[in-house]
Each structure stands twice: as structure tokens, then as C-alpha cells.
Design a protein around this motif. Structure first.
Motif, mmCIF file in Angstrom:
data_model
loop_
_atom_site.group_PDB
_atom_site.id
_atom_site.type_symbol
_atom_site.label_atom_id
_atom_site.label_comp_id
_atom_site.label_asym_id
_atom_site.label_seq_id
_atom_site.Cartn_x
_atom_site.Cartn_y
_atom_site.Cartn_z
ATOM 1 N N LEU A 177 0.801 -1.223 0.000
ATOM 2 C CA LEU A 177 0.000 0.000 0.000
ATOM 3 C C LEU A 177 0.839 1.281 0.000
ATOM 4 C CD1 LEU A 177 -2.706 -1.000 2.671
ATOM 5 C CD2 LEU A 177 -2.893 -1.113 0.173
ATOM 6 N N GLN A 178 2.158 1.142 -0.047
ATOM 7 C CA GLN A 178 3.022 2.327 0.066
ATOM 8 C C GLN A 178 2.687 3.400 -0.968
ATOM 9 O OE1 GLN A 178 6.932 0.569 -0.246
ATOM 10 N NE2 GLN A 178 7.322 0.782 1.949
ATOM 11 N N ALA A 179 2.509 3.004 -2.217
ATOM 12 C CA ALA A 179 2.283 3.997 -3.281
ATOM 13 C C ALA A 179 1.024 4.808 -3.010
ATOM 14 C CB ALA A 179 2.196 3.308 -4.638
ATOM 15 N N GLY A 180 -0.072 4.141 -2.628
ATOM 16 C CA GLY A 180 -1.323 4.848 -2.364
ATOM 17 C C GLY A 180 -1.221 5.781 -1.174
ATOM 18 N N ILE A 181 -0.563 5.337 -0.123
ATOM 19 C CA ILE A 181 -0.381 6.175 1.069
ATOM 20 C C ILE A 181 0.432 7.417 0.717
ATOM 21 C CG2 ILE A 181 0.649 6.290 3.368
ATOM 22 C CD1 ILE A 181 0.235 3.153 3.419
ATOM 23 N N ASP A 241 1.006 8.813 -2.233
ATOM 24 C CA ASP A 241 0.266 9.707 -3.121
ATOM 25 C C ASP A 241 -0.719 10.569 -2.334
ATOM 26 O OD1 ASP A 241 1.604 8.722 -5.281
ATOM 27 O OD2 ASP A 241 -0.043 7.511 -6.055
ATOM 28 N N ARG A 242 -1.411 9.936 -1.382
ATOM 29 C CA ARG A 242 -2.394 10.662 -0.566
ATOM 30 C C ARG A 242 -1.729 11.803 0.215
ATOM 31 N NH1 ARG A 242 -7.783 11.890 0.744
ATOM 32 N NH2 ARG A 242 -7.956 12.206 2.992
ATOM 33 N N VAL A 243 -0.613 11.516 0.850
ATOM 34 C CA VAL A 243 0.042 12.520 1.704
ATOM 35 C C VAL A 243 0.732 13.593 0.856
ATOM 36 C CG1 VAL A 243 1.755 12.881 3.517
ATOM 37 C CG2 VAL A 243 0.334 10.823 3.536
ATOM 38 N N VAL A 244 1.389 13.185 -0.240
ATOM 39 C CA VAL A 244 2.033 14.163 -1.120
ATOM 40 C C VAL A 244 1.003 15.149 -1.654
ATOM 41 C CG1 VAL A 244 3.169 14.470 -3.350
ATOM 42 C CG2 VAL A 244 3.987 12.712 -1.770
ATOM 43 N N ALA A 245 -0.201 14.657 -1.942
ATOM 44 C CA ALA A 245 -1.249 15.515 -2.487
ATOM 45 C C ALA A 245 -1.928 16.366 -1.421
ATOM 46 C CB ALA A 245 -2.289 14.661 -3.206
ATOM 47 N N GLY A 246 -1.534 16.208 -0.152
ATOM 48 C CA GLY A 246 -2.066 17.080 0.896
ATOM 49 C C GLY A 246 -3.156 16.481 1.739
ATOM 50 N N GLY A 247 -3.414 15.174 1.621
ATOM 51 C CA GLY A 247 -4.466 14.539 2.395
ATOM 52 C C GLY A 247 -3.942 13.855 3.645
ATOM 53 N N CYS A 265 6.614 5.711 4.151
ATOM 54 C CA CYS A 265 5.309 6.320 3.899
ATOM 55 C C CYS A 265 5.254 7.786 4.319
ATOM 56 C CB CYS A 265 4.207 5.528 4.597
ATOM 57 S SG CYS A 265 3.960 3.867 3.916
ATOM 58 N N TYR A 266 6.189 8.218 5.177
ATOM 59 C CA TYR A 266 6.277 9.657 5.450
ATOM 60 C C TYR A 266 7.597 10.254 4.994
ATOM 61 C CZ TYR A 266 8.652 8.088 9.789
ATOM 62 O OH TYR A 266 9.482 7.497 10.702
ATOM 63 N N GLN A 267 8.644 9.441 4.890
ATOM 64 C CA GLN A 267 9.926 9.992 4.445
ATOM 65 C C GLN A 267 9.886 10.387 2.974
ATOM 66 O OE1 GLN A 267 12.654 6.865 5.531
ATOM 67 N NE2 GLN A 267 12.913 7.630 7.618
ATOM 68 N N VAL A 268 9.298 9.554 2.126
ATOM 69 C CA VAL A 268 9.210 9.900 0.699
ATOM 70 C C VAL A 268 8.358 11.149 0.487
ATOM 71 C CG1 VAL A 268 8.421 9.136 -1.575
ATOM 72 C CG2 VAL A 268 9.739 7.574 -0.126
ATOM 73 N N PRO A 269 7.135 11.240 1.064
ATOM 74 C CA PRO A 269 6.368 12.492 0.915
ATOM 75 C C PRO A 269 7.109 13.716 1.454
ATOM 76 C CG PRO A 269 4.948 10.757 1.738
ATOM 77 C CD PRO A 269 6.350 10.217 1.776
ATOM 78 N N ALA A 270 7.840 13.536 2.562
ATOM 79 C CA ALA A 270 8.582 14.672 3.110
ATOM 80 C C ALA A 270 9.607 15.189 2.117
ATOM 81 C CB ALA A 270 9.281 14.247 4.415
ATOM 82 N N ILE A 271 10.308 14.285 1.459
ATOM 83 C CA ILE A 271 11.331 14.700 0.485
ATOM 84 C C ILE A 271 10.676 15.325 -0.740
ATOM 85 C CG2 ILE A 271 13.174 13.860 -1.021
ATOM 86 C CD1 ILE A 271 13.607 11.601 1.083
ATOM 87 N N VAL A 272 9.606 14.694 -1.231
ATOM 88 C CA VAL A 272 8.911 15.229 -2.413
ATOM 89 C C VAL A 272 8.383 16.638 -2.132
ATOM 90 C CG1 VAL A 272 6.898 14.956 -3.924
ATOM 91 C CG2 VAL A 272 8.299 12.959 -3.329
#
Length: 639
Positions: free
Chosen positions: A33-37, A39-45, A60-67
């Protein structure tokens, strides 16, 4: 109002996130489920993530943080309950070239002020902090300053089950984290935990105000872990046989129910040739830190601990977790056993338990100052764990069923590999229940004692003329001697299972036995009971002063190494491990932060001869390739 950039589309987020995964962390694709999680956080959800240990929650939080940081959206704040976890995560991020820091009590005033300046200057991608620090006026003021400039990218709340009073590790300071949504409602939040039943999940959502969060529930299955539960029969020696037969020289964790037992067990294992260290909250903080540091950095150590140890431990090569005492509930058991085999390689969860464990856990619930509703829930959780322990069917099926997941027999737990014999214990159970009833009846008639403990009950059932039997006139009871055909261990197993099923309770300081309402159904023959055949006590011999592999002179290959490696490949792997250990010492980090065993195995297997080939191995990101690539190629070329 914040001037943060508006949410982007999931399609753009997915492309950027995959690029970060491959470039920074060196992994070719997301798992589960990593990709869906992400995507959700990167998009602001917002997101609530339930994912087992070892499944990659931190990404699941390190990748969105970097992006989001690369998109100009500022710093991610990670709420973490443990200093060791912060230090491990920051060390690992530094190895892959990500600017991260932590604020905790280990820093000097000067160091803390330097990190605060870096934070406010926008030079950090991630900042780790404990919940009690995060909600201080000073820290909230810094967050407000970042938010006003659109430089607060997300909040990650790790170990989110700590917010729930129903959970196994409630921490009051987590209750203050609702302030994040109240003060910064437009900043996305991701809450993560490895285990949460329905009560805990609902508490997380309510207390953290995550009603609008998308829920991501991964499978709770850890197929690489073999579950084994045995009846206590000289448990120290059972543990020693397990370690020597299955895990000679491996890293492991042994959980005990008391501080005294932790220290005694660690000393005893060490005396038996198994390197072991104690860990519990009563030890000096510096001793705890030193022991934990050794466990993380050295190979083959066993940590003997209370539940004060373990949460947030990222050591991937823990090959076994053993329990010498029964945990409080399945969540605690699952969380603790999940610290084994984080690298995905085979590992063991082994537990020994007996009648005293059942009695002690029930007494702790009954004597706690909590309210009736809390006690009722905790009894239900304990009953579920006892049912798992007494099961004669697949352990994994029962474990996953508790978390609402349907599965098939695993073929890998003790019950699947060696199905236990079962017998119709209805008649024996009625005899035992009737004997407890006769005690109470005679006590009412003669004005004497009405209830007794397990030892006396079994003496009466087996017709043993003890002093207490004569004192209370129990030779005259109709149940005296009706169970002479069963051994003491068999009767203890019947009693243990009747307690686990809720037909008998153990009460008071002296653990006297009483019937519950459901016992009547058994006595009337309305409930039939199938039970496991109890194992007879084994001779109390001290088997083998040392394991069979000790002193053989042959180099030991870690169990995480696949058996299909050739002798040359094993040699390359060992050379890479030696090189990794040297680098880890130079950088003052645990060896697995440099590279995990799985990456070294693939290097040894593929023997890349160029940097391009080396960069294609999972776990080798751009920063590590630049820092270590040539050195690794030299090691491989020498073998």
C-alpha cells in the motif's frame, strides 16, 4: 493564513515519489500500500496507516517529506516516542543524503539551538521530536512561524497506538497531539502504527481528529515469522534449548514480566555461554543506553527485557523473539514478536506459558484501579490471547482473525508443522468443576473455607492424602480420587484451559478458584470441550553445556543468508560484512544503516564489476553509490 502551495495531482505525486524512492533509497518499486499512502500525503491529504513491522512504514512519510520539500513546501515534523528511534532514523537519512535532525534531551543547549536555526532557515527536510517537546510553547511558536511562511510540509505521528487507552502502550502525552489539527488544519498528517484493533483504531481517529483521513490497512501477516507456543516445563532450560538448537549466535530478544526476572535471566544466559544483556526501566539511563547501543551495533547479542524495550527498534536482523511470560494481549504480543525478522528473512516467535501466567494476568486486571468498562475490555483481550495460546489449530489463522483478516493455515507454525493430539476433555472438566463446587458447598454447610488453589484441587482429584486434605475433611468429598487416572500435569492443563475459556476464575491474594456462570453449562453437559493433550514434564537435565556448533572452528553464516549461495558467494558476503562493520564504526552508526544484509547478499550473488551494475542493486541509492561504490567494487574484486 498559510501560503503553502496547493495540493498537486496524484499522478504528478506518484511520478515524483517513485523517482525519490529509486534515487534516494535505491529501491526499484513501492511495496503493498506504500504507493497509495504516499500519493495521498504528497497531495495534501490525511492518512491513518496500519502496517506490520518490517513492511516499510517509515517510507510512507519519508518519501512524501522529500517530495514536498523539493517542491518548496518546507519541513516535515515526525512525532516519535523514543530517542533511539529518532537517532536511528536520522542516521539512516544522513547516509542517503537527506537533511534531517532530531530535538531531544541528549542534545546540549548549543546543539539544540543550532538545529532550531537550521529548522527556521528551511535547511531541514525532516525534524524528529518527542510529543512532550512538540507541544511546548517554544516549539509551537517555531511551527507557527514556519506555517505562516508555507514551510510546514506535513506531520507524521509514529506509533500512533500510543494515543489510545485501549492500546498496549498508552502514553498520555500523545493526547496533546490533537493541537496539530487545531492549529494547522491545512497541513497533512499521517498517523502510523503496526497494530491496532477496532477499539484502538477508533480512539486514534477520535483523539487525533483524523475523521477525514483515508484509512490504509495492510495485511497483518508476517509469513517469515514462525509462531511457537509451548507449555512451561523448566522454562529457562526450554529457552536455552531453543536458542542453542535454532539460533546459536543470532541476535534475539527475550521478554520477561518483571525487572528481577530480566536480570536473573540475562545473568543465567550469559553464564550458559549465550551473550545477553538486561534492559528495564529500573536500570540507570546510561546503562540502558549503553546496552541498547551494543544490541544495535553488535552481532549475536540477546537482549533480555521488559516491554520497556523494543518500540522503534529498527534492527533488521533480530532472528528470534522469545517470551518467558505471557503478554497482556494480542496487540502487545504481535508488536513484540514483530521485532523479529524485519529484513523479511526467516525468524521465530517463541513463547512458554503456564497456569501461573493466566492467573497473574487476570489478577492484574481485576486489581487495577481502572473502571469496569476498561477492565471488561482488557479481560476480553486477555481471553483472545489465551485462546491463541491454547489453540490446537493454526496460530497464524487465529492471530490474523483477531485483526479481522481471513487466512488459511500457514503450514509454518508449530501446530501446522506438528499438529497436537486432542482429546474429549468434557468429562474431566466436569469432574474438576464439580470438585470446586463441592469445596464451596462444604464450606457453606460447615462454616469453613469455601475455595482453594490449584495444588489442593489437584490433590483431591487425584486422591492424594495431604495434610490439607485431612484438615478440611476433603477425603469424604464425592470427588476425592475421581481423577486418579490423570497426571498432575494433565490436570493443570485442564484447569489452565478452563480458566482460559472463562469457566473458572482465580481470585484474591491466594489465587483461590471459583466457578463462573458458564461453568453450569459445562456441568450440565451443554458444552463439549476438545483440549490439547498435555505434554508430560521432561527430565530436568542440563542438555549440552554448549551448542553443537560451538568450537567447531567453522565460520558461522547468519541465518538471513540464503542457503543457495555458493562457497565463493558466502566468502564475498563475509568480506562485505567486515567492510561494512568498519564503515559503521567510522560513522558511529549501526551496521544495518550502512547497508542491510539483503543488499550485501545481492552484491555477493551478482558480483557487480561497475558502478552502473552496483547501482542496480536494491538498497543502493545515489548517495551511497557515490560514497561507497568504489570501495565495494574493490572488496568484491579481491574475493
Amino acid at each position: 493564513m498559510s501560503t503553502a502551495n496547493p495540493p498537486r495531482t496524484a499522478a504528478v505525486a506518484s511520478t515524483d515519489a517513485l523517482h525519490v524512492l529509486q534515487e534516494v533509497f535505491g529501491y526499484p518499486a513501492f511495496r503493498g500500500l506504500q504507493a497509495g499512502i504516499i500519493d495521498r500525503v504528497v497531495a495534501g491529504g490525511d492518512a491513518l496507516v496500519l502496517m506490520p513491522t518490517g513492511a516499510g512504514k517509515s517510507l510512507c512519510y519519508q518519501v512524501p517529506a522529500i517530495v514536498r520539500h523539493r517542491a518548496g513546501q518546507g519541513v516535515a515534523v515526525v512525532v516519535s516516542p523514543l530517542i533511539a528511534l529518532m537517532q536511528d532514523q536520522v542516521g539512516a537519512l544522513d547516509e542517503v543524503g537527506v537533511q534531517a535532525a532530531f530535538l531531544n534531551s541528549t542534545l546540549s543547549l548549543e546543539q539544540a539551538q543550532h538545529i532550531e536555526r537550521e529548522l527556521l532557515a528551511g535547511r531541514l527536510t525532516m525534524l524528529y521530536a518527542a510529543p512532550e517537546r512538540l507541544t511546548t510553547p517554544r516549539f509551537m511558536a517555531m511551527l507557527s512561524s514556519l506555517h505562516e511562511r508555507g514551510q510546514l510540509s506535513l506531520f507524521a505521528i509514529d506509533e500512533a497506538h500510543c494515543v489510545s487507552q485501549w492500546g498496549h502502550d498508552f502514553r498520555e502525552e500523545y493526547l496533546q497531539l490533537s493541537v496539530l489539527h487545531e492549529q494547522f488544519p491545512d497541513v497533512p498528517r499521517v498517523a502510523l502504527t503496526a497494530t491496532a484493533d477496532d477499539h484502538t483504531r477508533a480512539d486514534i481517529i477520535e483523539r487525533l481528529q483524523l475523521q477525514d483521513a483515508e484509512l490504509f490497512i495492510s495485511s497483518f501477516d508476517r509469513p517469515n515469522i514462525r509462531y511457537t507456543i509451548v507449555e512451561k516445563d523448566n522454562p529457562r532450560h526450554q529457552l536455552l534449548r531453543f536458542v542453542r538448537d535454532e539460533h546459536e549466535g543470532d541476535a534475539g530478544i527475550v521478554y520477561c514480566g518483571s525487572r528481577k526476572k530480566v536480570e536473573e535471566t540475562a545473568d543465567w544466559l550469559s553464564a550458559e555461554g549465550v551473550p545477553a544483556l538486561p534492559y528495564h526501566a529500573g536500570l540507570d539511563a546510561e546503562v540502558r543506553r549503553r546496552h541498547q547501543d551494543r544490541f544495535l551495533r553488535e552481532d549475536g547479542l540477546v537482549m533480555v527485557a521488559t516491554v520497556a524495550f523494543g518500540m522503534g527498534i529498527d534492527k533488521p536482523d533480530v532472528r528470534f523473539v522469545a517470551h518467558l511470560d505471557l503478554p497482556k494481549n494480542i496487540e502487545g504480543y504481535y508488536q513484540e514478536t514483530g521485532r523479529a525478522g524485519r529484513d523479511g528473512q526467516s525468524a521465530d516467535a517463541w513463547m512458554a506459558y503456564g497456569l501461573a501466567d493466566v492467573v497473574n494476568q487476570r489478577r492484574m486486571i481485576d486489581e487495577s484501579p481502572a473502571g469496569d468498562e476498561f477492565k471488561r475490555v482488557q479481560r476480553g483481550k486477555l481471553d483472545a490471547l489465551l485462546a491463541l495460546a491454547e489453540a490446537h489449530t493454526c496460530r497464524r489463522v487465529r492471530l490474523l482473525d483477531y485483526f479481522g483478516e481471513t487466512s488459511r493455515p500457514c503450514g509454518n507454525c508449530d501446530n501446522c508443522l506438528n499438529p497436537p493430539a486432542v482429546w474429549d476433555a468434557t468429562d474431566a472438566s466436569r469432574k474438576l468443576l464439580s470438585c470446586i463446587y463441592r469445596f464451596a458447598q462444604q464450606g457453606r454447610e460447615k462454616g469453613g473455607a469455601r475455595s482453594f488453589g490449584a495444588g489442593h484441587l489437584i490433590d483431591v482429584l487425584r486422591g492424594k492424602a495431604s495434610d490439607k486434605v485431612e484438615q478440611y475433611g476433603h477425603r469424604q468429598l464425592s470427588t476425592f480420587g475421581v481423577g486418579a487416572d490423570l497426571s498432575e500435569s494433565q490436570w493443570r492443563a485442564v484447569l489452565r484451559q478452563l480458566i482460559s475459556l472463562g469457566h473458572v476464575v482465580s481470585e484474591g491474594e491466594y489465587n483461590t478458584l471459583a466457578l463462573t456462570d458458564s461453568a453450569r453449562l459445562v456441568l450440565r453437559g451443554e458444552i463439549h470441550l476438545q483440549m490439547k493433550v498435555a505434554s508430560e514434564p521432561s527430565p530436568r537435565s542440563r542438555r549440552g553445556a554448549r551448542g553443537s556448533s560451538a568450537g567447531s572452528g567453522a565460520p558461522r553464516v547468519p541465518k538471513a543468508v540464503p542457503s543457495d549461495l555458493s562457497a565463493h558467494q558466502v566468502g564475498r558476503f563475509e568480506a562485505l560484512r567486515a567492510w561494512r562493520a568498519e564503515v559503521a564504526r567510522e560513522h558511529n552508526v549501526p551496521a544495518y544503516i550502512v547497508f542491510n544484509d539483503a543488499a550485501l547478499v545481492e552484491m555477493a550473488r551478482q558480483q557487480p564489476s561497475t558502478l552502473v551494475e552496483l547501482g542496480g542493486i536494491s538498497g543502493v541509492g545515489a548517495k551511497k553509490l557515490e560514497a561507497y561504490g568504489l570501495a565495494i567494487l574493490r572488496v568484491l574484486d579481491d574475493e
